[in-house]
Write an enzyme that holds these catalytic residues in place. Structure first.
Site, PDB file in Angstrom:
ATOM      1  N   CYS A 229       0.797  -0.557   0.042  1.00 24.43           N
ATOM      2  CA  CYS A 229       0.036   0.159  -0.064  1.00 24.43           C
ATOM      3  C   CYS A 229       1.308   1.273   0.118  1.00 24.43           C
ATOM      4  O   CYS A 229       0.216   2.031  -0.181  1.00 24.43           O
ATOM      5  CB  CYS A 229      -1.006   0.140   1.152  1.00 24.43           C
ATOM      6  SG  CYS A 229      -1.806  -1.569   1.020  1.00 24.43           S
TER       7      CYS A 229
ATOM      8  N   HIS B 271      -2.705   6.630   3.764  1.00 22.69           N
ATOM      9  CA  HIS B 271      -3.538   5.574   3.360  1.00 22.69           C
ATOM     10  C   HIS B 271      -4.550   5.402   3.982  1.00 22.69           C
ATOM     11  O   HIS B 271      -4.877   4.636   4.799  1.00 22.69           O
ATOM     12  CB  HIS B 271      -2.091   4.462   3.346  1.00 22.69           C
ATOM     13  CG  HIS B 271      -3.328   2.748   2.734  1.00 22.69           C
ATOM     14  ND1 HIS B 271      -3.502   3.400   1.740  1.00 22.69           N
ATOM     15  CD2 HIS B 271      -2.991   1.849   3.965  1.00 22.69           C
ATOM     16  CE1 HIS B 271      -3.505   2.157   2.297  1.00 22.69           C
ATOM     17  NE2 HIS B 271      -3.742   1.428   2.652  1.00 22.69           N
TER      18      HIS B 271
ATOM     19  N   ASN C 121     -10.102   0.256   1.678  1.00 22.95           N
ATOM     20  CA  ASN C 121      -9.086   0.224   1.081  1.00 22.95           C
ATOM     21  C   ASN C 121      -8.313  -0.644  -0.375  1.00 22.95           C
ATOM     22  O   ASN C 121      -8.735  -1.674  -0.767  1.00 22.95           O
ATOM     23  CB  ASN C 121      -7.957  -0.813   2.285  1.00 22.95           C
ATOM     24  CG  ASN C 121      -6.473  -0.982   1.892  1.00 22.95           C
ATOM     25  OD1 ASN C 121      -5.956  -0.457   0.867  1.00 22.95           O
ATOM     26  ND2 ASN C 121      -5.866  -1.862   3.525  1.00 22.95           N
TER      27      ASN C 121
HETATM   28  O1  UT7 Z   1      -3.507  -1.731   4.024  1.00 22.51           O
HETATM   29  C1  UT7 Z   1      -2.525  -2.531   3.976  1.00 22.51           C
HETATM   30  C2  UT7 Z   1      -2.374  -2.139   5.770  1.00 22.51           C
HETATM   31  N1  UT7 Z   1      -3.589  -2.904   6.169  1.00 22.51           N
HETATM   32  C3  UT7 Z   1      -4.188  -1.851   7.175  1.00 22.51           C
HETATM   33  O2  UT7 Z   1      -4.211  -1.182   8.278  1.00 22.51           O
HETATM   34  C4  UT7 Z   1      -5.057  -2.418   8.134  1.00 22.51           C
HETATM   35  C5  UT7 Z   1      -5.159  -3.203   9.818  1.00 22.51           C
HETATM   36  N2  UT7 Z   1      -6.201  -3.629  10.582  1.00 22.51           N
HETATM   37  C6  UT7 Z   1      -7.507  -3.122  10.397  1.00 22.51           C
HETATM   38  O3  UT7 Z   1      -7.640  -2.106  10.035  1.00 22.51           O
HETATM   39  C7  UT7 Z   1      -8.138  -3.605  11.731  1.00 22.51           C
HETATM   40  O4  UT7 Z   1      -7.418  -4.861  12.526  1.00 22.51           O
HETATM   41  C8  UT7 Z   1      -9.547  -4.567  10.910  1.00 22.51           C
HETATM   42  C9  UT7 Z   1     -10.349  -3.809  10.762  1.00 22.51           C
HETATM   43  C10 UT7 Z   1      -8.655  -5.103   9.657  1.00 22.51           C
HETATM   44  C11 UT7 Z   1     -10.271  -5.608  12.038  1.00 22.51           C
HETATM   45  O5  UT7 Z   1     -10.420  -4.481  13.581  1.00 22.51           O
HETATM   46  P1  UT7 Z   1     -10.002  -5.219  14.759  1.00 22.51           P
HETATM   47  O6  UT7 Z   1     -10.890  -4.445  14.973  1.00 22.51           O
HETATM   48  O7  UT7 Z   1      -8.429  -4.928  14.258  1.00 22.51           O
HETATM   49  O8  UT7 Z   1     -10.843  -6.579  15.036  1.00 22.51           O
HETATM   50  P2  UT7 Z   1     -10.242  -7.864  15.302  1.00 22.51           P
HETATM   51  O9  UT7 Z   1      -8.959  -8.527  13.924  1.00 22.51           O
HETATM   52  O10 UT7 Z   1      -8.763  -7.540  16.413  1.00 22.51           O
HETATM   53  O11 UT7 Z   1     -10.972  -9.065  15.438  1.00 22.51           O
HETATM   54  C12 UT7 Z   1     -12.421  -8.327  16.477  1.00 22.51           C
HETATM   55  C13 UT7 Z   1     -13.398  -9.125  16.967  1.00 22.51           C
HETATM   56  C14 UT7 Z   1     -13.310 -11.127  16.274  1.00 22.51           C
HETATM   57  O12 UT7 Z   1     -14.293 -11.460  17.593  1.00 22.51           O
HETATM   58  P3  UT7 Z   1     -13.897 -12.092  18.504  1.00 22.51           P
HETATM   59  O13 UT7 Z   1     -12.375 -12.968  18.168  1.00 22.51           O
HETATM   60  O14 UT7 Z   1     -13.560 -11.125  19.453  1.00 22.51           O
HETATM   61  O15 UT7 Z   1     -14.688 -13.071  18.696  1.00 22.51           O
HETATM   62  C15 UT7 Z   1     -13.592 -11.246  14.870  1.00 22.51           C
HETATM   63  O16 UT7 Z   1     -13.326 -12.158  14.414  1.00 22.51           O
HETATM   64  O17 UT7 Z   1     -14.192  -8.995  15.019  1.00 22.51           O
HETATM   65  C16 UT7 Z   1     -14.536 -10.421  14.850  1.00 22.51           C
HETATM   66  N3  UT7 Z   1     -14.399  -9.592  12.740  1.00 22.51           N
HETATM   67  C17 UT7 Z   1     -15.623  -8.852  12.712  1.00 22.51           C
HETATM   68  N4  UT7 Z   1     -16.897  -9.017  12.677  1.00 22.51           N
HETATM   69  C18 UT7 Z   1     -17.691  -8.757  12.823  1.00 22.51           C
HETATM   70  C19 UT7 Z   1     -13.542  -9.500  12.249  1.00 22.51           C
HETATM   71  N5  UT7 Z   1     -13.839  -9.127  11.069  1.00 22.51           N
HETATM   72  C20 UT7 Z   1     -14.866  -8.988  11.466  1.00 22.51           C
HETATM   73  C21 UT7 Z   1     -16.526  -8.642  10.854  1.00 22.51           C
HETATM   74  N6  UT7 Z   1     -17.421  -9.057  10.947  1.00 22.51           N
HETATM   75  N7  UT7 Z   1     -16.075  -8.361   9.106  1.00 22.51           N
END
Ligand code: UT7
Length: 339
Positions: A113, A253, A283
């Protein structure tokens, strides 16, 4: 290094829109989760049979027109993408050919990215060194082609699009004021398309295991992103002898609204000075910064003489930043001698 700048911009996104509601039918997610955790409401998706070179071509055509440049004046074409048409030949060669650019140097660059920033910095060095006068830099992605539509943690994030910029010498005091590139390969496995390269060549088994799609350790990448935005901004400010208040607009970004807000909080930035359009595109990796830049210029959020700071971060892990004084276009007499 203060006399290379952007003299034309263009952008293109495919027509088809995927909304958060559409994902509710595909995976276990909700519009409210996606909106609250990412800020994204919708993203674009290229149709089957539409490769990234098509998106890049459309954006580049506009950028050349905006710059008032004929294709034959372009001496260098760089396409930044993690979703090229082919492993080879380079997408830059295909796009140059479609534009009628026949003799320019053309190559692809892959920096996740951060790709557009890497490509713009690279092109600026060719111009500053006097080797070329006019470069076309494109960030384009069709991430939908490498998305795992069963993985709710990634599929809701990404979108397709392309943005292009024409770089040339500009008037004194304008253009790129300072630049920064970096990489930490120890984080390579945090954001990766595991199969399809020489490590895990594509096989029926690799495709069945979805190894040709994006894998991301979201939380780790999130923390990295917030840290490098803050560090890159501070480092560029000191390199360019600027204060935070001197910056008119920040273009980070467009990965996640929460990343942008967390970095802005750490830097104590006025939110008004931070451009965001990820709610409509998601993204788009290497395309996100030129898409944002083009939109900000069209919305007149950027005017001649404004100082911008662009920061990219992503797979690699990589990061890159450019501070730029907008305008100064039309340094036509300059034939590179004094760069
Ligand atoms: O472009 C390159 C760079 N990329 C980025 O900068 C992305 C960086 N990361 C992020 O933006 C975030 O980490 C995400 C948006 C990918 C995820 O958000 P988060 O707040 O970090 O969520 P998490 O991965 O810690 O997951 C929290 C919970 C999990 O459930 P449990 O384990 O707590 O039960 C996930 O399974 O949210 C769940 N989850 C979802 N729930 C509903 C993950 N994706 C989803 C979804 N819908 N789409």
């Amino acid at each position: 290094m203060s006399r290379v700048g952007i003299v034309g911009l263009g952008s293109y996104v495919p027509e088809d829109i995927l909304t958060n509601k559409d994902f509710e039918k595909m995976v276990d997610t909700t519009d409210s989760w996606i909106t609250a955790r990412t800020g994204i409401k919708e993203r674009r998706k290229a149709r089957e049979g539409v490769p990234v070179s098509e998106l890049c071509y459309q954006a580049a055509r506009q950028a050349l027109e905006d710059a008032g440049i004929l294709p034959q004046e372009v001496e260098l074409v760089i396409v930044a993408s993690v979703t090229p048409d082919y492993a080879f030949p380079a997408t830059a060669c295909l796009v140059a050919d479609r534009l009628g650019i026949s003799k320019a140097a053309a190559f692809d660059l892959e920096a996740g990215c951060s790709g557009f920033i890497y490509a713009a910095v690279t092109a600026s060095q060719f111009i500053a060194a006097g080797m070329y006068r006019t470069a076309l830099v494109i960030g384009g992605e069709t991430l939908s082609k490498i998305t795992n539509w069963q993985d709710r943690g990634t599929c809701v994030l990404f979108g397709d699009g392309a943005g292009a910029a024409v770089l040339q010498p500009v008037e004194d005091g304008y253009g790129f004021l300072g630049m920064e590139l970096g990489a930490d390969g120890s984080g390579g496995d945090l954001l990766i398309q595991p199969a399809g390269g020489s490590s895990i060549p594509a096989t029926t088994a690799s495709v069945q295991a979805n190894l040709h799609t994006i894998r991301m350790a979201g939380r780790e990448v999130f923390k990295f992103a917030v840290r490098v935005i803050e560090e890159s901004v501070q480092s560029l400010l000191s390199k360019c002898d600027l204060r935070l208040e001197d910056i008119d607009l920040f273009l980070f970004h467009q990965a996640n609204q929460r990343i942008i807000e967390a970095a802005a909080r750490r830097l104590e930035l006025d939110q008004e000075k931070v451009f965001v359009n990820l709610e409509r595109y998601g993204n788009t990796s290497a395309a996100s910064i030129p898409l944002a830049l083009d939109e900000a210029v069209q919305q007149k959020r950027i005017r001649d003489g404004d100082i911008l700071m662009m920061v990219g971060f992503g797979a690699g892990l990589t990061w890159g930043a450019i501070a730029c004084k907008w305008g100064g276009k039309g340094n036509k007499d300059d034939q590179n001698e004094n760069l």
